[in-house]
Write a protein that holds these residues in place. Structure first.
Motif, PDB file in Angstrom:
ATOM      1  N   PRO C 159      44.849  73.659  16.468  1.00  0.00           N
ATOM      2  CA  PRO C 159      45.419  74.022  15.168  1.00  0.00           C
ATOM      3  C   PRO C 159      44.730  75.276  14.629  1.00  0.00           C
ATOM      4  CG  PRO C 159      44.610  71.740  15.157  1.00  0.00           C
ATOM      5  CD  PRO C 159      44.077  72.399  16.384  1.00  0.00           C
ATOM      6  N   PRO C 160      45.438  76.021  13.775  1.00  0.00           N
ATOM      7  CA  PRO C 160      44.799  77.155  13.115  1.00  0.00           C
ATOM      8  C   PRO C 160      43.792  76.636  12.085  1.00  0.00           C
ATOM      9  CG  PRO C 160      47.024  76.844  12.280  1.00  0.00           C
ATOM     10  CD  PRO C 160      46.824  75.840  13.361  1.00  0.00           C
ATOM     11  N   PRO C 161      42.996  77.530  11.502  1.00  0.00           N
ATOM     12  CA  PRO C 161      42.062  77.093  10.451  1.00  0.00           C
ATOM     13  C   PRO C 161      42.823  76.448   9.294  1.00  0.00           C
ATOM     14  CG  PRO C 161      41.630  79.378  11.107  1.00  0.00           C
ATOM     15  CD  PRO C 161      42.898  78.964  11.773  1.00  0.00           C
ATOM     16  N   LEU C 162      42.171  75.526   8.606  1.00  0.00           N
ATOM     17  CA  LEU C 162      42.834  74.833   7.500  1.00  0.00           C
ATOM     18  C   LEU C 162      43.255  75.808   6.411  1.00  0.00           C
ATOM     19  CD1 LEU C 162      40.595  71.641   7.363  1.00  0.00           C
ATOM     20  CD2 LEU C 162      42.954  71.814   8.178  1.00  0.00           C
ATOM     21  N   ASP C 163      42.474  76.862   6.221  1.00  0.00           N
ATOM     22  CA  ASP C 163      42.841  77.861   5.212  1.00  0.00           C
ATOM     23  C   ASP C 163      44.160  78.532   5.560  1.00  0.00           C
ATOM     24  OD1 ASP C 163      40.690  77.383   3.652  1.00  0.00           O
ATOM     25  OD2 ASP C 163      39.513  79.102   4.333  1.00  0.00           O
ATOM     26  N   TYR C 164      44.384  78.682   6.841  1.00  0.00           N
ATOM     27  CA  TYR C 164      45.658  79.261   7.265  1.00  0.00           C
ATOM     28  C   TYR C 164      46.797  78.260   7.059  1.00  0.00           C
ATOM     29  CZ  TYR C 164      49.310  81.174  10.199  1.00  0.00           C
ATOM     30  OH  TYR C 164      50.513  81.646  10.653  1.00  0.00           O
ATOM     31  N   ILE C 165      46.531  77.011   7.409  1.00  0.00           N
ATOM     32  CA  ILE C 165      47.544  75.954   7.249  1.00  0.00           C
ATOM     33  C   ILE C 165      48.074  75.953   5.806  1.00  0.00           C
ATOM     34  CG2 ILE C 165      47.878  73.439   7.144  1.00  0.00           C
ATOM     35  CD1 ILE C 165      47.664  73.950   9.977  1.00  0.00           C
ATOM     36  N   GLY C 198      58.272  63.942  12.094  1.00  0.00           N
ATOM     37  CA  GLY C 198      56.942  64.520  12.254  1.00  0.00           C
ATOM     38  C   GLY C 198      55.880  63.518  11.899  1.00  0.00           C
ATOM     39  N   ALA C 199      54.656  63.864  12.242  1.00  0.00           N
ATOM     40  CA  ALA C 199      53.543  62.968  11.949  1.00  0.00           C
ATOM     41  C   ALA C 199      52.240  63.749  11.983  1.00  0.00           C
ATOM     42  CB  ALA C 199      53.498  61.835  12.973  1.00  0.00           C
ATOM     43  N   VAL C 200      51.235  63.149  11.414  1.00  0.00           N
ATOM     44  CA  VAL C 200      49.875  63.708  11.488  1.00  0.00           C
ATOM     45  C   VAL C 200      49.130  62.907  12.536  1.00  0.00           C
ATOM     46  CG1 VAL C 200      47.761  64.209  10.234  1.00  0.00           C
ATOM     47  CG2 VAL C 200      49.969  64.355   9.057  1.00  0.00           C
ATOM     48  N   SER C 204      43.679  64.652  10.508  1.00  0.00           N
ATOM     49  CA  SER C 204      44.106  64.066   9.229  1.00  0.00           C
ATOM     50  C   SER C 204      43.995  65.074   8.088  1.00  0.00           C
ATOM     51  CB  SER C 204      43.272  62.817   8.917  1.00  0.00           C
ATOM     52  OG  SER C 204      41.905  63.179   8.828  1.00  0.00           O
ATOM     53  N   ARG C 205      43.116  66.081   8.247  1.00  0.00           N
ATOM     54  CA  ARG C 205      42.977  67.068   7.164  1.00  0.00           C
ATOM     55  C   ARG C 205      44.249  67.896   7.015  1.00  0.00           C
ATOM     56  NH1 ARG C 205      37.705  69.869   9.283  1.00  0.00           N
ATOM     57  NH2 ARG C 205      39.024  69.628  11.135  1.00  0.00           N
ATOM     58  N   ILE C 206      44.986  68.044   8.097  1.00  0.00           N
ATOM     59  CA  ILE C 206      46.274  68.743   8.016  1.00  0.00           C
ATOM     60  C   ILE C 206      47.227  67.926   7.141  1.00  0.00           C
ATOM     61  CG2 ILE C 206      48.306  69.451   9.369  1.00  0.00           C
ATOM     62  CD1 ILE C 206      46.329  70.202  11.646  1.00  0.00           C
ATOM     63  N   GLY C 207      47.169  66.621   7.303  1.00  0.00           N
ATOM     64  CA  GLY C 207      47.986  65.743   6.475  1.00  0.00           C
ATOM     65  C   GLY C 207      47.576  65.818   5.005  1.00  0.00           C
ATOM     66  N   GLU C 208      46.298  65.928   4.759  1.00  0.00           N
ATOM     67  CA  GLU C 208      45.815  66.007   3.373  1.00  0.00           C
ATOM     68  C   GLU C 208      46.322  67.269   2.682  1.00  0.00           C
ATOM     69  OE1 GLU C 208      41.637  65.595   4.004  1.00  0.00           O
ATOM     70  OE2 GLU C 208      41.916  63.573   4.831  1.00  0.00           O
ATOM     71  N   LEU C 209      46.613  68.287   3.467  1.00  0.00           N
ATOM     72  CA  LEU C 209      47.167  69.526   2.906  1.00  0.00           C
ATOM     73  C   LEU C 209      48.689  69.458   2.774  1.00  0.00           C
ATOM     74  CD1 LEU C 209      45.031  72.146   4.861  1.00  0.00           C
ATOM     75  CD2 LEU C 209      44.822  71.515   2.460  1.00  0.00           C
ATOM     76  N   GLY C 210      49.256  68.290   3.085  1.00  0.00           N
ATOM     77  CA  GLY C 210      50.697  68.122   2.926  1.00  0.00           C
ATOM     78  C   GLY C 210      51.512  68.599   4.119  1.00  0.00           C
TER      79      GLY C 210
END
Lengths: 342, 342, 342, 342
Positions: C159-165, C198-200, C204-210
């Motif tokens: 995955p890309p960095p969370l900031d990018y997500i 879709g799913a996480v 899980s942090r990707i899911g926390e970002l919606g």
């Protein structure tokens, strides 16, 4: 149509394999007797497969009027004389390779077959492998035009027991002999000259017995084509049997069948399962197909596709390779036998 | 770091290929001059690539103080003397294969290089092919243990012009020479003896010129391993370059890269696109990588990985193969040159 | 012919990649300026590639009379307004995907392009991948007849960095958007309806970002065909990009190119090297080819093959997939935009 | 050990296939009776395979004290009631899929099996295919970690006769049902929701019968994973059966086995032979293996690996897919049956 009645001589691994295939896979045949000098082996085999008669002496099979044809699956040194006896008894014959290590014994056996007008098929089962067979058909159909170069790689997963090595006749007569037959089969041409190099790289005890375990053989065909064969007694990754025929219009490569089609990809790369372990697994279908062909020939009274001459030539090639290796020079087949396929 | 300044000698196909790679792909180098006896060719090349100087006489390159290193890409018969001149002028040298067909000329050239203490790399580009290179690395890492058998298949899509055949030195010195070098590279061992068979199967006019177009060569390595090489001047299906190293713990097979990954399945079967046409397409990356390596060696002052000795040994093997073919017997390399790599 | 003079806006990874390709691989073009809000980045890029001018403000590129065309490689939120400015300045435009996440902004940008009569190409580089391109050509040639089913697998190695997500617009607009474009390209038809699950499953942090990290999308094409796309933000084994078009006369499968052709066989099985790591490695050639195509279009004044409408439709599909995922129902594209490709 | 005595009900293609496998391949079993409403078919089968008894009425098989177990291979609409009768007669049961198209009939049949404490195996033979089986084992061993995405491609070489289509229950209950079972088998999880799209692309007459011939189905598993299945009634290139399970640590791809390993290279490219034609050829080994497993379960008194519940769930999934297709929305399995696997 009447079922062909078969007597199996030799209840070792290959004899039992053929008996089982005849019993379970080939409804046109019936195994009616099995003989082995070690009669308990014959009895065990007979019991498992529901075969009615067992003999401790192979000659009893020849005397049995119920038997139409015999399968000679005993040790190599008995083949030629059993062929003679079978022929004299008027039985058709399937004989495991090699017919004999003694060329005169081969000639006597073939003479007896000829005289008795029985049918003889020699057990070069690889000709019946669906992969090699398909390649050979494509070559024969002219798909690649005139063949120019043959390549065969043939490697066993592990050497046979040393006791077997001792009586095997050497790598060229025991192992490469299959490749010699394959070479003739795939190219549809006769070999004129052989050059062999070899070494002991796998197990020094093989060298102590006067044999080698790794070899490379160059073939020159009468029509001008050439071939290279490489052998090893031990491929760590399994039974490796490949071939290629390269011709003027293209090339045909036969690779190893895989046990299944899974590909696993992980961080280390992409992985497919190891090769089939050895000849029983790899050539399962070819053993059935060669037996079907033999039975079919008997039913229809036609000449089997792997003849006594095929059996002889491969032995001649083995001797030529052996001499080439020993003397470090190319050897013409006519040096071994003046007139080969007359 | 200063850019390495290069003078290219010979503006034919291979010279232009290197010049283009240096210009567009290797920022660490700069082609400052290009020379060709046919000066118009040099000028055309220079114009297309933005090279400032052109010469009609290669010796002018050696006199140019701007030039750090030369690429000798002229015809084979000029290589050795140009190496000598370049060395005497203190220029580092990249020379296309073969260094020369005359072994004494090779020795004089290598002597001059040694005396002048310049760096010399010979153009066996296939060592830099990512596929063969990866295989060689795996062998070197011991992944398959001690190598036992080498197999190389090397087939051109079509023969060169007959005029080229005439001066080529024959198939073994012109074509198999690459495979001889590959054999030494992949196995990490020297060849002791060579046996070659050959035939004219592709074009009878090649035979009329005293050359052959199809060959199979057996190699015996000093360490006991063996190898088989097969060559053809014409593979109808494209440029076919494969290799395999089989060893005690496994085998590594290098197959042909495909132009793309599509598989079309229709009623006729499954189809992938034809092979890349010839060496320019197949070895695109290897030409760049060998030049990067050469430039890197110059920058760091280290010995190039393909040395003058490599250039010499492959020629010796070519002569041994030629003699073997002509005399129908295996030929030891020491028969050609008593002391090879001392 | 005059070289096309290019100004690059955005000196990040993709901007530098294009600049490097233009400099070293495409002689028909010349990068004359590079701009980045972080001017030091522009300067570093300019220095490395020998570009003469740098700017801290992209608008300076538009004012530069030397610049024929601009490459918009800055962050997504700036694309649409930069397109408008470039168009008004009469510059031709290559813009990285997506044009914008705001559909009205896309419309305004496309309107400006239309009005200014400049050329616009959108950066769907995968259309230029030799593997997908070959498959598309075969489909277009009718080799498999009418297409019935499309399959795409598209998985990133990580995955890309969370900031990018956070600013990515979600998996469908950031990642699947490439597959949406590929779907239209391969099938030569427009999508009518989309259904997404879709799913996480990866982080899980990707899911926390919606957002989600794993998805499967079903497409219904106007002509009746259907498609399935599956995505993951993390394939442990590398960058996995495959496609298949199945039609009435056959099927075409595009698999992943391998870094080299070696196959290692050992006791564990047969092994090929891991996939190329990510898009820079996998799509090296496609980035060059798309830039060559853009330059070629400018030279010949023809419409680029990836248009503004292509850029818009893929975003519309992204929104449809997002709504489908959120509401658990298939969504027609006309729900997002009443009239799509008028 | 005593041979298991089998009565076969239904002497059509699949009944004869099983009878032949039991006769020739599975020494632990013996077919003692064959029944078919069309008694001549039973007699022909019995004659060919040497089966002693034939019946025109299946109920006679249940009354036969010689029979240990029955194979229900008659038409689908008879399965459930034959299961009930067999169970009441205390016979173990192998039943071809589907158990029934009527869910209440399935429940009654399963209730009867439960009450009678007989063993029941449902004929999802693909679970026994060595390729899919190997993949499933790798998944179960955790080689790829938690599964995230399943992909199945399942295409027939040609549609069945229109008369069959009429009574087939539709593509989802007739064809996709196998893939539904495979999905549960490979993923080791239950499906929660199904979304199906479909079209008539192969033969308009199939559409006139109210059925479709091309479909794509999305699955959502309880554990969060997802799956995509694509089906076609006609793949011009043969019977195409592939699957992939992608998980957190890697992916496992199962491709089609090839009839042989030849690769022909010519000027047109590289060619391998067409796929095996249809299920009899492709699943030869799986039919034998499922029967071995059934016989093994009877001998050892253990629960067969493909249960009545497996038979039921796949039908429920078929109904859910059908409803999804008709209503254009995802359908939860609990909509079809409130409590599925209690």
């Amino acid at each position: 149509m009447e079922r062909i009645k078969i007597g199996v001589i030799g209840a070792g691994r290959i004899g039992r394999l053929h008996a089982e295939n005849l019993t379970y896979r080939i409804p046109e045949a019936e195994v009616v007797a099995v003989a082995d000098l070690f009669e308990a082996a014959a009895e065990r085999c007979a019991k498992e497969l529901g075969i009615s008669k067992t003999f401790g002496d192979p000659s009893q099979v020849f005397e049995d009027p119920d038997v139409d044809a015999v399968l000679i699956c005993s040790s190599t040194n008995t083949h030629a004389s059993l062929i003679e006896q079978a022929a004299e008894a008027g039985k058709h014959i399937f004989c495991e390779k090699p017919i004999a290590l003694d060329l005169e014994a081969i000639d006597r056996a073939l003479e007896a077959v000829k005289k008795a007008e029985v049918l003889l098929q020699v057990g070069f089962n690889r000709r019946f492998d669906p992969n090699f067979r398909r390649a050979q058909e494509l070559v024969t159909q002219g798909v690649i035009g005139k063949p120019h170069v043959l390549r065969i790689t043939s490697r066993d997963p592990e050497p046979p027991p040393l006791d077997y090595i001792k009586v095997s006749g050497g790598i060229f007569l025991d192992m490469t002999i299959h490749d010699f037959d394959m070479a003739r089969f795939m190219m549809g041409d006769e070999v004129e000259e052989v050059y062999a190099v070899g070494a002991v790289l796998v197990d020094s005890r093989i060298g102590e017995l006067g044999d080698i375990d790794t070899a490379a053989v160059t073939l020159r065909f009468r029509g001008g084509a050439m071939g290279v064969i490489d052998n090893s007694r031990r491929a760590a990754y399994g039974y490796d049997q490949r071939a290629e025929v390269f011709g003027e219009k293209g090339t045909i490569v036969v690779s190893n069948p895989k046990p299944d089609t899974t590909v696993l990809s992980d961080t280390q790369g992409n992985h497919t399962p190891p090769l089939l372990h050895f000849f029983v697994e790899r050539y399962t279908d070819s053993y059935i197909a060669e037996m079907q062909e033999f039975i079919g020939c008997l039913q229809e009274g036609r000449e089997p596709p792997v003849t006594g001459i095929d059996g002889k030539v491969s032995v001649v090639m083995g001797y030529a390779a052996q001499r080439s290796y020993e003397e470090g020079r190319p050897v013409k087949l006519e040096e071994i036998v003046p007139e080969l396929s007359s």
